[in-house]
Design a protein around this motif. Structure first.
Motif, PDB file in Angstrom:
ATOM      1  N   LYS A  68     -26.460  -6.673  17.933  1.00 58.95           N
ATOM      2  CA  LYS A  68     -26.984  -5.755  16.930  1.00 58.95           C
ATOM      3  C   LYS A  68     -26.525  -4.333  17.244  1.00 58.95           C
ATOM      4  CE  LYS A  68     -31.435  -4.530  14.912  1.00 58.95           C
ATOM      5  NZ  LYS A  68     -32.217  -3.490  15.567  1.00 58.95           N
ATOM      6  N   GLY A  93     -15.923   0.067  25.469  1.00 63.44           N
ATOM      7  CA  GLY A  93     -16.555   0.485  26.718  1.00 63.44           C
ATOM      8  C   GLY A  93     -17.648   1.514  26.541  1.00 63.44           C
TER       9      GLY A  93
ATOM     10  N   LEU B  66     -16.716   6.788  26.996  1.00 64.47           N
ATOM     11  CA  LEU B  66     -16.094   5.511  26.661  1.00 64.47           C
ATOM     12  C   LEU B  66     -15.140   5.051  27.748  1.00 64.47           C
ATOM     13  CD1 LEU B  66     -15.246   5.960  22.874  1.00 64.47           C
ATOM     14  CD2 LEU B  66     -17.286   4.964  23.926  1.00 64.47           C
ATOM     15  N   THR B  68     -12.821   2.971  27.100  1.00 67.26           N
ATOM     16  CA  THR B  68     -11.556   2.862  26.385  1.00 67.26           C
ATOM     17  C   THR B  68     -11.571   3.866  25.231  1.00 67.26           C
ATOM     18  OG1 THR B  68     -11.586   0.506  26.933  1.00 67.26           O
ATOM     19  CG2 THR B  68      -9.986   1.196  25.282  1.00 67.26           C
ATOM     20  N   GLY B  71      -9.980   3.577  21.766  1.00 64.87           N
ATOM     21  CA  GLY B  71     -10.557   2.683  20.754  1.00 64.87           C
ATOM     22  C   GLY B  71     -11.727   3.311  20.028  1.00 64.87           C
ATOM     23  N   ALA B  72     -11.956   4.617  20.252  1.00 64.11           N
ATOM     24  CA  ALA B  72     -13.149   5.272  19.713  1.00 64.11           C
ATOM     25  C   ALA B  72     -13.317   5.021  18.209  1.00 64.11           C
ATOM     26  CB  ALA B  72     -13.089   6.766  19.987  1.00 64.11           C
ATOM     27  N   ARG B  74     -12.980   2.488  16.622  1.00 63.84           N
ATOM     28  CA  ARG B  74     -13.614   1.212  16.314  1.00 63.84           C
ATOM     29  C   ARG B  74     -15.148   1.277  16.369  1.00 63.84           C
ATOM     30  NH1 ARG B  74      -9.373  -0.786  19.669  1.00 63.84           N
ATOM     31  NH2 ARG B  74     -10.778  -1.146  21.435  1.00 63.84           N
ATOM     32  N   SER B  75     -15.638   2.443  16.810  1.00 67.01           N
ATOM     33  CA  SER B  75     -17.082   2.537  17.000  1.00 67.01           C
ATOM     34  C   SER B  75     -17.853   2.536  15.687  1.00 67.01           C
ATOM     35  CB  SER B  75     -17.419   3.792  17.796  1.00 67.01           C
ATOM     36  OG  SER B  75     -17.026   4.917  17.054  1.00 67.01           O
ATOM     37  N   LEU B  77     -17.421   0.224  13.345  1.00 67.10           N
ATOM     38  CA  LEU B  77     -17.189  -1.070  12.699  1.00 67.10           C
ATOM     39  C   LEU B  77     -18.456  -1.888  12.484  1.00 67.10           C
ATOM     40  CD1 LEU B  77     -13.846  -2.194  14.396  1.00 67.10           C
ATOM     41  CD2 LEU B  77     -14.203  -1.278  12.100  1.00 67.10           C
ATOM     42  N   ASN B  78     -19.571  -1.440  13.030  1.00 62.15           N
ATOM     43  CA  ASN B  78     -20.786  -2.252  12.883  1.00 62.15           C
ATOM     44  C   ASN B  78     -21.934  -1.445  12.269  1.00 62.15           C
ATOM     45  OD1 ASN B  78     -22.481  -4.432  13.017  1.00 62.15           O
ATOM     46  ND2 ASN B  78     -22.882  -4.239  15.216  1.00 62.15           N
ATOM     47  N   SER B  81     -25.661  -2.875  11.526  1.00 58.96           N
ATOM     48  CA  SER B  81     -26.794  -2.974  12.439  1.00 58.96           C
ATOM     49  C   SER B  81     -26.776  -2.025  13.626  1.00 58.96           C
ATOM     50  CB  SER B  81     -26.933  -4.424  12.944  1.00 58.96           C
ATOM     51  OG  SER B  81     -25.879  -4.726  13.836  1.00 58.96           O
ATOM     52  N   SER B  82     -25.648  -1.407  13.898  1.00 57.44           N
ATOM     53  CA  SER B  82     -25.577  -0.598  15.111  1.00 57.44           C
ATOM     54  C   SER B  82     -25.849   0.880  14.839  1.00 57.44           C
ATOM     55  CB  SER B  82     -24.194  -0.751  15.752  1.00 57.44           C
ATOM     56  OG  SER B  82     -24.069   0.169  16.811  1.00 57.44           O
ATOM     57  N   LEU B  84     -25.334   3.131  16.879  1.00 52.25           N
ATOM     58  CA  LEU B  84     -24.225   3.909  17.430  1.00 52.25           C
ATOM     59  C   LEU B  84     -23.140   4.100  16.377  1.00 52.25           C
ATOM     60  CD1 LEU B  84     -22.766   5.385  19.665  1.00 52.25           C
ATOM     61  CD2 LEU B  84     -22.127   3.207  20.669  1.00 52.25           C
ATOM     62  N   SER B  85     -22.852   3.033  15.643  1.00 50.61           N
ATOM     63  CA  SER B  85     -21.885   3.158  14.550  1.00 50.61           C
ATOM     64  C   SER B  85     -22.373   4.208  13.550  1.00 50.61           C
ATOM     65  CB  SER B  85     -21.730   1.827  13.816  1.00 50.61           C
ATOM     66  OG  SER B  85     -21.005   0.908  14.592  1.00 50.61           O
ATOM     67  N   ILE B 132     -30.494   5.029  18.757  1.00 55.36           N
ATOM     68  CA  ILE B 132     -29.714   4.313  19.779  1.00 55.36           C
ATOM     69  C   ILE B 132     -30.567   4.124  21.025  1.00 55.36           C
ATOM     70  CG2 ILE B 132     -27.761   4.488  21.369  1.00 55.36           C
ATOM     71  CD1 ILE B 132     -26.318   6.114  19.175  1.00 55.36           C
TER      72      ILE B 132
END
Lengths: 183, 291, 847
Positions: A68, A93, B66, B68, B71-72, B74-75, B77-78, B81-82, B84-85, B132
């Motif tokens: 989630k 990460g 992070l 990685t 890849g920031a 990609r944060s 993409l959710n 429910s997230s 953080l996204s 979060i």
């Protein structure tokens, strides 16, 4: 959706930790990262001490917080069998999974800059084999299978002393506890 | 703890500073828009410019968290429910809207609607940010306290930031009575934003003490190892906010100038206070994991 | 095999990360011919696409178990391991599953700390050269030619100057007949070591009392007959830790079948936790008093099996004494205190052994009134100085209650590979065909408890009253890590610093290698041709080569053959048969018992092609399974089921006909009065023992500790982390099993010690430091430390940081010359300096 899960018989586990090592071998983990870990609890007073062990990996929860909260979708539940999968390519990460799992299953791996976790040895399962930990257990204290089947066979105990309350994520595990471990 | 979490400390503090400052500036601008359009423009234009780079700095710091960073992207993409996204999306949106607002507000007669919309997005960013932490397995975080603390910090830091930015731009020039009144009002707002979390503190402790082992462990940390930082944090922030309000109240009656040294000192006290507060926030969170 | 390809592809990611070796020195990967090295991403990706092979990998250590271990190898790179999946698993026909140590093997064999090249001590020169620097000198890499030349010239020099007795080959044990000894014997002989280390005082007691020519391990019940037991007493036995693999699982089946378990141990072990219905903590080295107290209860409450005593034993009471023996010297009167005035009551015992009189009586009552009941001992209780009384008393107790010779009853030390599965081997390898090379000076044998003193003082005990001078100037270490693993390591280090030349062959810079002048890297079993391994009586494992030799590592046989050439010793004597032929001999000679138990038959069918494939000479033969099946599975497991003809209980024959089937003892019976034992011990010359079991406080036992102010008794435990000292260097295992010092919480509180505090543990013989594990799981007054940690001396502080029990144990010779590790007294105090967890210590990487 079916849901795979683990059964663990605490009463016969000798804390030999072969599950932990077999897991590290299968997943090629370095010291500092354990996808499965055997925890030890003890108490009482000599000459009546008590002790119990708890081997735990990812519980592939019915309602995982990690999937989630994961911002990238790197963690997700596999439709077919409810395995909490991890897509390393997607992971950035952010470590949020490690803040999310009450069981400490996802681990942040510094050298990779990404997380990692137990994926139920999905490649082995898909090839009709057992997860490395289950295959390794010297006491046959670990089993895996459809969690509903396991619960029918062994009861439904996921709330034991030392573990967070199962209502948080509904873990797919059932345990035969020592009496000292019962809540 | 600091070695591990400093990027997040810096990100949350600085983004709250940016968003809070923006909100305060919009408040001041809208209060003065009709009464003293010139002051509205003069006092806020530099501030509106500064918010963007501050927010960029915050986002930059967040990358260090992070493993990685490449890849920031990609944060987000959710979103379904997230939090953080959602945080990253709203923070990004805030940044874009800030730019639009900044451009728009170069014209004196631009309406306040855009500013309010941006502020709202900023508040959503703070809400996501708090969510979060609130959705973690650390009882010290999964508590209304996180929301109260983050929103409070946003306004307090925003007030401090705004005062510093305005102080920098007016440099001893005399302000209008309307301007002074507006600064006084935002000062009171900041004071309220500071006091509410303080009032909530006993409730927070009560929650932790009646919670599980991890909650109690956090409570013990807060009343043990981190008691002195915690007290210091409140003393510093309180003194800082009081000093600022005091300066404005005094100056409203007198010279109507902003004495740079007093303001900088007060702002510094607030920043240090909030920094310590955030440190304690991270350091006192105990996880409910096995053990 | 096709799905392996798919698996390999799915595994691409994790595998790549493995091969990428981001953690640097922590792990290593073998590539054919180039040893340990990092594999680049391209190579990794390439490997991950290839189909690999599961190879049966040797798991060859002296661990107390024996399991099937397999390695998945792609292009010479070991990617993972697994255990037995050659047949479905069931309690009656279980898989031979390995332990954490076995599953860590690739981290050992491919460890970054493997010795890569021959090396010598920088300041070494012929005759010594700054000998005091041994253990801390720098290492210099040398070529094999130079190393072998040094070996040859030192061997010549020492022989010329001091004679063959100047060579000391301490490996002993099952290593005694191995390579360096072959060369030394062929070169005129050497001084050897003797003395059993694992079985304590059991061997001579068991063999003299029963007449069986063994230590008792194969007596008792096999795993099916254990299910007939109503009561199983695990006496100082912790199979969960000491005999991993199947034993604890087998015991679980006995428990499920209804056996009650009582565990006697100063520690509340995992065996006690999982199997035990009762735990009776007893002070180390005092078990004999517990046994005598029980005997007293049994005698005074008329619980004796008098018929058994009369028919099957001698020496129990005055009416059943052997000819010529003093009738007063009978066991019953000793227990009752008829002549010495001290009845060995439960109260008497309680004061010494720490078990309450009430529990002793209850325990005795239960044991004497339950049939069949089995006493199964570990070696541990008997691993005490002058400890022969203990097994003797234990056996006597079983005879008193007639709990011998009926299914489910027995008294024996079923530990190690025999745990839960006594009886003759059902499948066994053939001999390798290598003739023994005799030691021309075989009389020069020094007991483990005197060897380092002999090096330092030049004298040893040959037999009672007979001391022999010896001048040892060369120590050749290989195979058994003697310096670390025998009691008296503190003296051993001194001895190593004294001699003119010390050499070690090893995989790692172990303790004996560290204190040597010359270190020779050897290949592990994974790098050799293959071989057969025995374990429990039902299995035979055939392991084959997994990887090519790493770096410049060579086999022990290659090394001694090359030295032999330089010495002018006939290499045909040292190395008479090729590896291939030896392996063939073992396989072709392997035999398996017939299902009716009547006889053995050949195990392996070998065709001419099979023999050719092995590179050996031989004639085709027919056996039970094909060679190819044996090789692919890597194991043969004898089919077993409850009620089959292969079930085993010892002494069934004797019990059925005590007159017709006499035992091979002088009396033909079990000897409670055992004169031959007394005479044997006396002749050895270290201590004496009365013909009947009595309580004779062991040297450095409970009483000596109280007297001398060493108020804790230490027991040395087999440790999950390693097999004796082997695998102690594997980081995974160090992480999983920290080397902790067990102490009771009340003792710790008295000393102001908290969990994880660093404590200093001092015996009369040495000092170690370790983090304390403060627990209620150990008896107050007793402390415990896992044996086998590799000595890591802090020379300035004079403490061993690793917590090696060899440092604490005394260099003492008693009884039958066994090692008395569990009679040792220590003082404990808080240590004032920090100590990093050993998992964080740098690995011993030289080159």
């Amino acid at each position: 959706m079916a849901q795979l899960g683990f059964y663990y018989d605490m009463t016969i586990c000798t804390s030999c930790k072969v599950c932990q090592i077999a897991c590290s071998d299968k997943n090629d983990l370095e010291v500092g990262t354990l996808f499965r870990k055997v925890h030890n609890f003890e108490g009482g007073k000599f000459p009546k001490p008590w002790a119990y062990n708890l081997s735990m990996a990812c519980n592939h929860c019915a309602e995982p917080k990690c999937t989630k909260n994961c911002p990238t979708g790197a963690l997700y539940k596999r439709e077919k069998d409810g395995i909490v999968m991890f897509d390393e390519e997607k992971c950035i990460g952010c470590k949020l999974c490690t803040w999310s799992c009450p069981y400490g299953a996802p681990k942040y791996i510094e050298s990779k800059g990404k997380s990692g976790k137990c994926n139920f040895c999905v490649d082995l399962i898909d090839a009709g084999e057992q997860p490395a930990c289950v295959d390794a257990c010297q006491m046959r204290a670990l089993e895996f299978g459809d969690i509903e089947e396991l619960r029918k066979k062994y009861g439904n105990t996921a709330d034991i002393k030392g573990l967070p309350e199962s209502g948080i994520t509904h873990p797919s595990i059932t345990i035969t506890p020592n009496k000292e471990a019962m809540k | 703890m600091f070695a591990e979490e400093w990027p997040l400390m810096m990100f949350t503090l600085i983004s709250q500073l940016a968003i809070g400052s923006f909100i305060m500036l919009v408040l001041i601008r809208s209060m003065l828009a009709k009464k003293d359009a010139l002051s509205a423009q003069r006092l806020t234009s530099f501030g509106f410019l500064a918010v963007g780079p501050i927010m960029a700095l915050a986002l930059f710091f967040s990358l260090f968290h992070l493993g990685t960073p490449m890849g920031a992207y990609r944060s987000i993409l959710n979103l379904s429910s997230s939090w953080l996204s959602r945080e990253i999306l709203t923070a990004g949106l805030f940044f874009v809207l800030w730019f639009a607002t900044y451009k728009a507000y170069q014209k004196e007669n631009a309406g306040n609607a855009l500013g309010w919309i941006t502020s709202l997005v900023g508040l959503l960013t703070i809400f996501s940010m708090a969510s979060i932490y609130s959705s973690s397995i650390r009882p010290a975080w999964s508590n209304a306290h996180t929301f109260i603390a983050f929103f409070g910090a946003t306004l307090v830091l925003g007030y401090a930031g705004t005062m510093a930015l305005i102080g920098h731009i007016v440099k001893g020039q005399t302000l209008s009575a309307e301007a002074m009144a507006a600064l006084k009002k935002v000062g009171y707002a900041a004071a309220v934003a500071l006091i509410i979390p303080l009032i909530y503190l006993p409730v927070y402790f009560g929650n932790l003490n009646s919670g599980d082992a991890a909650a109690q462990a956090s409570s013990m940390l807060l009343s043990g190892s981190y008691l002195i930082p915690l007290v210091l944090r409140w003393v510093l922030s309180l003194i800082g906010v009081m000093m600022l309000i005091n300066v404005i109240v005094k100056q409203s009656k007198g010279a109507k100038t902003l004495p740079a040294n007093s303001i900088l000192l007060a702002v510094a006290l607030i920043l240090v206070g909030e920094f310590i507060g955030r440190y304690v926030f991270y350091a006192s969170a105990v996880s409910i994991m096995i053990g | 095999m096709a799905n392996l390809v798919d698996k390999a592809i799915t595994h691409k990611l994790s595998r790549r990360s493995f091969l990428g070796l981001s953690a640097g020195a922590v792990a290593a990967v073998a590539l054919p011919g180039c040893g340990l090295q990092k594999v680049d991403a391209e190579k990794a990706a390439e490997l991950s696409q290839k189909e690999g092979e599961w190879i049966t990998a040797a798991c060859w250590h002296n661990c107390g178990g024996r399991c099937l271990n397999k390695a998945y190898v792609v292009d010479g790179v070991v990617l993972r391991q697994k255990t037995d999946d050659t047949h479905p698993d069931s309690p009656d026909f279980p898989q031979q599953r390995g332990c954490a140590r076995g599953r860590s093997h690739r981290k050992m064999v491919l460890g970054a700390d493997r010795l890569k090249y021959p090396m010598k001590r920088k300041n070494w020169e012929p005759g010594g050269g700054k000998k005091e620097l041994r253990g801390k000198d720098e290492w210099v890499r040398i070529t094999w030619d130079e190393a072998l030349d040094i070996m040859a010239s030192e061997l010549k020099r020492v022989k010329e100057k001091y004679g063959n007795a100047g060579f000391f080959a301490p490996a002993g044990g099952s290593g005694g007949g191995m390579e360096p000894q072959r060369l030394l014997n062929a070169y005129g002989g050497c001084t050897e070591r003797w003395g059993n280390v694992s079985w304590g005082s059991w061997p001579d007691v068991y063999s003299t009392v029963t007449g069986l020519p063994n230590n008792g391990a194969s007596s008792g019940n096999d795993r099916f007959r254990l299910r007939d037991s109503k009561l199983i007493i695990l006496w100082g036995a912790n199979p969960a830790q000491s005999s991993q693999g199947l034993p604890t699982y087998n015991y679980l089946q006995a428990k499920k079948a209804g056996a009650k378990f009582i565990v006697i141990d100063p520690l509340y072990t995992e065996s006690a936790r999982t199997l035990g219905d009762e735990w009776i903590p007893v002070r180390p080295a005092t078990d004999t008093t517990l046994l005598l107290g029980m005997a007293h209860h049994i005698i005074t409450n008329n619980l004796l099996d008098q018929k058994f005593l009369d028919n099957c034993t001698i020496g129990f009471d005055a009416d059943h004494m052997p000819e010529g023996a003093d009738p007063k010297e009978n066991f019953k009167d000793y227990v009752l205190g008829t002549y010495d005035g001290t009845p060995k009551t439960a109260e008497w015992a309680s004061k010494i052994c720490g078990v309450s009189a009430e529990i002793i009586q209850k325990f005795a009552q239960e044991y004497a009134t339950t049939k069949p009941a089995a006493i199964i001992s570990g070696g541990a209780p008997a691993r005490i100085n002058n400890g022969e009384h203990l097994p003797h008393a234990m056996m006597t107790l079983a005879y008193m209650t007639g709990n011998v010779g009926i299914p489910g009853a027995g008294v024996s030390p079923n530990m190690h590979n025999s745990a839960t599965n006594a009886g003759p081997a059902l499948v066994q390898p053939g001999g390798n065909g290598i003739p023994k090379v005799n030691n021309p000076i075989a009389q020069n044998r020094i007991n483990s408890g005197e060897m380092w003193d002999a090096v330092l003082n030049g004298q040893f005990t040959e037999s009672k009253g007979k001391k022999i001078d010896v001048n040892i100037q060369m120590i050749w270490n290989w195979f058994s890590h003697t310096l670390n693993q025998r009691a008296g390591a503190t003296r051993g280090i001194e001895a190593h610093k004294k001699v003119e030349f010390a050499v070690a062959q090893n995989l790692f810079l172990t303790t004996d290698a560290r204190y040597s002048d010359l270190v020779l890297p050897v290949t592990s079993q994974w790098e050799r041709l293959g071989g057969l391994l025995t374990g429990n009586r039902e299995i035979l494992i055939y392991h084959t080569q997994v990887i090519k030799p790493l770096f410049e590592a060579k086999s022990d046989m290659w090394i001694v053959t090359e030295i032999a050439k330089r010495l002018g010793v006939d290499t045909k004597i040292v190395n008479p048969i090729s590896e291939e032929q030896q392996l063939y001999n073992a396989i072709a000679g392997a035999k398996v018992i017939k299902a009716d138990g009547s006889d053995y038959e050949k195990l392996v069918t070998m065709t001419a092609e099979d023999i050719q494939e092995l590179g050996a000479k031989g004639t085709p033969q027919t056996g039970r399974i094909s060679y190819q099946e044996f090789k692919e599975k890597g194991i043969y497991q004898v089919p077993r089921s409850r009620g089959d003809k292969l079930e085993f209980t010892s002494f069934e024959d004797f019990l059925a006909d005590p007159v017709g089937k006499k035992l091979a003892t002088p009396s033909g019976k079990f000897e409670i009065y055992c004169d031959s034992l007394s005479k044997k011990i006396e002749k050895i010359g270290f201590s004496t023992k009365s013909p009947i079991p009595k309580y004779d406080p062991p040297l450095e036992g409970y009483e000596d500790g109280l007297k001398d102010g060493y108020n804790f008794q230490i027991v040395t435990i087999h440790y999950y982390r390693r097999s004796h000292s082997t695998l102690d260097n594997v980081p995974w295992l160090r992480e999983a099993f920290p080397q902790e010092f067990w102490m009771n919480a009340s003792d710790a509180a008295n000393l102001g010690i908290k969990n994880n505090d660093i404590v200093k543990v001092t015996s009369r013989h040495g000092t170690v430091i370790r983090p304390a594990y403060v627990t209620e799981r150990i008896m107050p007054g007793v402390v415990a430390l896992g044996e086998g940690a590799w000595v890591e001396m802090d020379e300035q502080a004079g403490v061993d940081k690793a917590g090696s029990t060899g440092i604490l144990n005394g260099h003492i010779a008693t009884g039958q010359g066994h090692s008395g590790y569990n009679s040792c007294n220590v003082k404990v105090e808080k240590y004032d300096k920090p100590l990093e967890p050993d998992v964080k210590w740098p690995q011993r990487i030289i080159f």
